[in-house]
Design an enzyme around this catalytic site. Structure first.
Site, PDB file in Angstrom:
ATOM      1  N   LYS A  68       0.667  -1.276  -0.067  1.00  0.00           N
ATOM      2  CA  LYS A  68      -0.049   0.033   0.041  1.00  0.00           C
ATOM      3  C   LYS A  68       0.963   1.290  -0.032  1.00  0.00           C
ATOM      4  CE  LYS A  68      -0.217   0.093   5.002  1.00  0.00           C
ATOM      5  NZ  LYS A  68      -1.000  -0.513   6.141  1.00  0.00           N
ATOM      6  N   ARG A 171     -11.047   0.900  14.842  1.00  0.00           N
ATOM      7  CA  ARG A 171     -10.945   1.681  13.443  1.00  0.00           C
ATOM      8  C   ARG A 171     -11.728   1.301  12.362  1.00  0.00           C
ATOM      9  NH1 ARG A 171      -4.797   1.627  10.713  1.00  0.00           N
ATOM     10  NH2 ARG A 171      -5.637  -0.495  10.199  1.00  0.00           N
ATOM     11  N   TYR A 320      16.972  30.300   5.930  1.00  0.00           N
ATOM     12  CA  TYR A 320      15.781  31.292   6.351  1.00  0.00           C
ATOM     13  C   TYR A 320      15.846  31.698   7.943  1.00  0.00           C
ATOM     14  CZ  TYR A 320      13.131  30.523   2.052  1.00  0.00           C
ATOM     15  OH  TYR A 320      12.603  30.380   0.756  1.00  0.00           O
ATOM     16  N   MET A 368      12.552  24.259   0.891  1.00  0.00           N
ATOM     17  CA  MET A 368      11.630  23.342   0.275  1.00  0.00           C
ATOM     18  C   MET A 368      12.459  22.345  -0.576  1.00  0.00           C
ATOM     19  SD  MET A 368       8.658  24.235  -2.522  1.00  0.00           S
ATOM     20  CE  MET A 368       7.556  25.093  -1.401  1.00  0.00           C
TER      21      MET A 368
HETATM   22  C1  LIG Z   1      -0.289  -1.506   6.932  1.00  0.00           C
HETATM   23  C2  LIG Z   1      -0.930  -2.492   7.446  1.00  0.00           C
HETATM   24  C3  LIG Z   1      -0.147  -4.053   7.857  1.00  0.00           C
HETATM   25  C4  LIG Z   1       1.415  -3.936   7.755  1.00  0.00           C
HETATM   26  O1  LIG Z   1       1.896  -3.395   8.937  1.00  0.00           O
HETATM   27  P1  LIG Z   1       3.366  -3.528   9.300  1.00  0.00           P
HETATM   28  O2  LIG Z   1       3.284  -2.986  10.599  1.00  0.00           O
HETATM   29  O3  LIG Z   1       3.981  -2.673   8.329  1.00  0.00           O
HETATM   30  O4  LIG Z   1       4.048  -4.893   8.856  1.00  0.00           O
HETATM   31  C5  LIG Z   1      -0.922  -5.084   8.058  1.00  0.00           C
HETATM   32  N1  LIG Z   1      -2.136  -4.978   7.881  1.00  0.00           N
HETATM   33  C6  LIG Z   1      -2.947  -3.805   7.736  1.00  0.00           C
HETATM   34  C7  LIG Z   1      -4.334  -3.931   8.087  1.00  0.00           C
HETATM   35  C8  LIG Z   1      -2.306  -2.478   7.505  1.00  0.00           C
HETATM   36  O5  LIG Z   1      -2.785  -1.661   7.170  1.00  0.00           O
END
Ligand SMILES: *Cc1c(COP(=O)(O)O)cnc(C)c1O
Length: 427
Positions: A68, A171, A320, A368
């Site tokens: 992701k 969540r 800056y 930046m």
């Molecule tokens: C991001 C995520 C993971 C992976 O988590 P890590 O701590 O990076 O291994 C697993 N399950 C869900 C639902 C996540 O959102």
């Protein structure tokens, strides 16, 4: 891009003038040199990490590679193929759009793509068209998916769904009260099939494992209720990197087995070569964690270059608002990286980058697109010298944990905010 001198262009007829640079580049195939701020991705390290993690999980559990957020900023396009090449049958993305992008990399339907944060209104048809497997928990998720599946002419039970259960994180996921209302969506005539039951362990990095044990106990009860409703799911989809390295794969697999299911764990950070921290630490580290420390290899290096070097007298102010004042005659080096690239502005005056194998303090505010390093103590620094923001140089290393600690965040955030304009290159 090559730019012919204007005097040369003036000799050409008007309509040629515009396309001349393109034609020249096409003929000579000279790519324009890039601004030297880039991320290098070791696909070999990622493959190695996946195989190693799979060996920790085997034979109890299979792994889903979390890719992701553009593979934690490492580039989906580079990392997803490496994970699949190393044996991953499942990829995990956040959204339908990320899933469509993952499909677009060129994986056939045999590579399963799990959308872990559900569908948004109107996305179900696209998810089904691209063979994405959606994690669902709201009644309307299932209604939209069911309607889209029917519209696509899907047969009964042909669209797999992973049902998320809230076992304590509050969540996402169905609450115990809401659960019974969801079962009807998986009736035999429905195009939807309950393929997986998923939950997220929210404290797998707590060494005593107390919270995880409570979550798994709640999950166990829920699985019994699902079975009592006459439903069966193939996969028990539970556990991140910390769970895997804390040795929970066996526990999760045993829970799965008591319900006739198979375990699927979802490592992210470990896949990219980092060992999550446990709080508090273990008295005796579980075997998988010990092994991981020795085996995992960082996948990402972030590099830039020195643009120019200047000598300044004592009293010179830098950057800056002049938050840094030279205390003595100093040598300052400009580096082509700034907060617009994802280098946290709060690192100014409190972190060092690597030049010529040594730590050079960031002085003044980070701009930046640029930052200034104090290289007074590092002989010979000159323009085009490599600067390492994350990674190794000589005997020194900067990890994403080092950057994260300096600004009170976590490596996940350091990785995911490396800006899109920083080119990712496979090495
Ligand atoms: C991001 C995520 C993971 C992976 O988590 P890590 O701590 O990076 O291994 C697993 N399950 C869900 C639902 C996540 O959102």
């Amino acid at each position: 891009m090559l730019y012919p001198p204007p005097s040369l262009l003036a000799l050409l007829p008007g309509r040629w003038r515009q396309s001349a640079p393109d034609v020249l580049n096409w003929l000579l195939e000279i790519p324009m040199p890039m601004r030297p701020c880039r991320v290098e991705i070791s696909t070999r390290a990622l493959e190695h990490n996946f195989r190693f993690l799979q060996s920790l999980a085997a034979p109890d559990a299979e792994l889903l590679a979390i890719v992701k957020a553009d593979a934690y900023g490492h580039s989906l396009k580079l990392c997803a193929p490496a994970a699949v090449c190393a044996g991953a049958r499942w990829l995990g993305v956040t959204s339908v759009e990320e899933g469509v992008a993952a499909r677009g990399v060129g994986f056939g339907p045999e590579t399963r793509i799990l959308v872990i944060a559900g569908v948004f209104p109107g996305q179900a048809a696209a998810a089904i068209a691209d063979n994405l497997t959606v994690v669902a928990w709201e009644p309307w998720h299932l209604d939209e998916l069911q309607a889209a599946a029917r519209a696509a002419g899907a047969h009964p039970g042909s669209v797999p769904i992973h049902l998320e259960i809230d076992t304590g994180m509050s969540r996402q996921g169905a609450t115990p009260e809401a659960l019974a209302g969801l079962f009807t969506r998986f009736a035999p005539a429905s195009p939807l099939r309950l393929e997986g039951v998923m939950t997220h362990l929210f404290a797998a990095d707590e060494a005593d494992g107390q919270v995880t044990a409570e979550q798994l106990a709640r999950l166990d009860q829920t699985l019994s209720r699902i079975a009592a409703a006459g439903l069966f799911a193939e996969w028990l989809n539970v556990g991140n990197s910390a769970a895997l390295l804390a040795g929970q794969a066996r526990t999760i697999a045993e829970l799965a087995a008591t319900h006739g299911m198979k375990a699927l764990l979802r490592p992210g950070l470990a896949l990219y070569g980092l060992v999550p921290r446990f709080d508090p630490g273990f008295e005796t580290e579980p075997a998988p964690l010990q092994a991981a420390r020795a085996a995992l290899q960082p996948v990402l290096s972030w590099k830039s270059q020195i643009v120019s070097v200047r000598s300044v007298p004592a009293g010179t102010v830098v950057g800056y608002n002049g938050t840094f004042v030279a205390t003595e005659p100093m040598r300052l080096a400009l580096v082509a990286a700034g907060y617009g690239d994802g280098l946290d502005r709060a690192l100014g005056n409190r972190f060092s980058l690597l030049v010529r194998g040594q730590r050079a303090p960031l002085v003044g505010r980070i701009s930046m697109d640029q930052a200034v390093l104090d290289v007074t103590e590092i002989p010979g620094v000159q323009a085009a010298d490599e600067v390492v923001l994350i990674g190794a140089q000589g005997a020194e290393t900067i990890t994403a944990f080092d950057q994260a600690d300096a600004v009170a965040t976590i490596p996940w955030e350091i990785f995911t905010r490396i800006a899109a304009r920083v080119e990712r290159i496979a090495i």
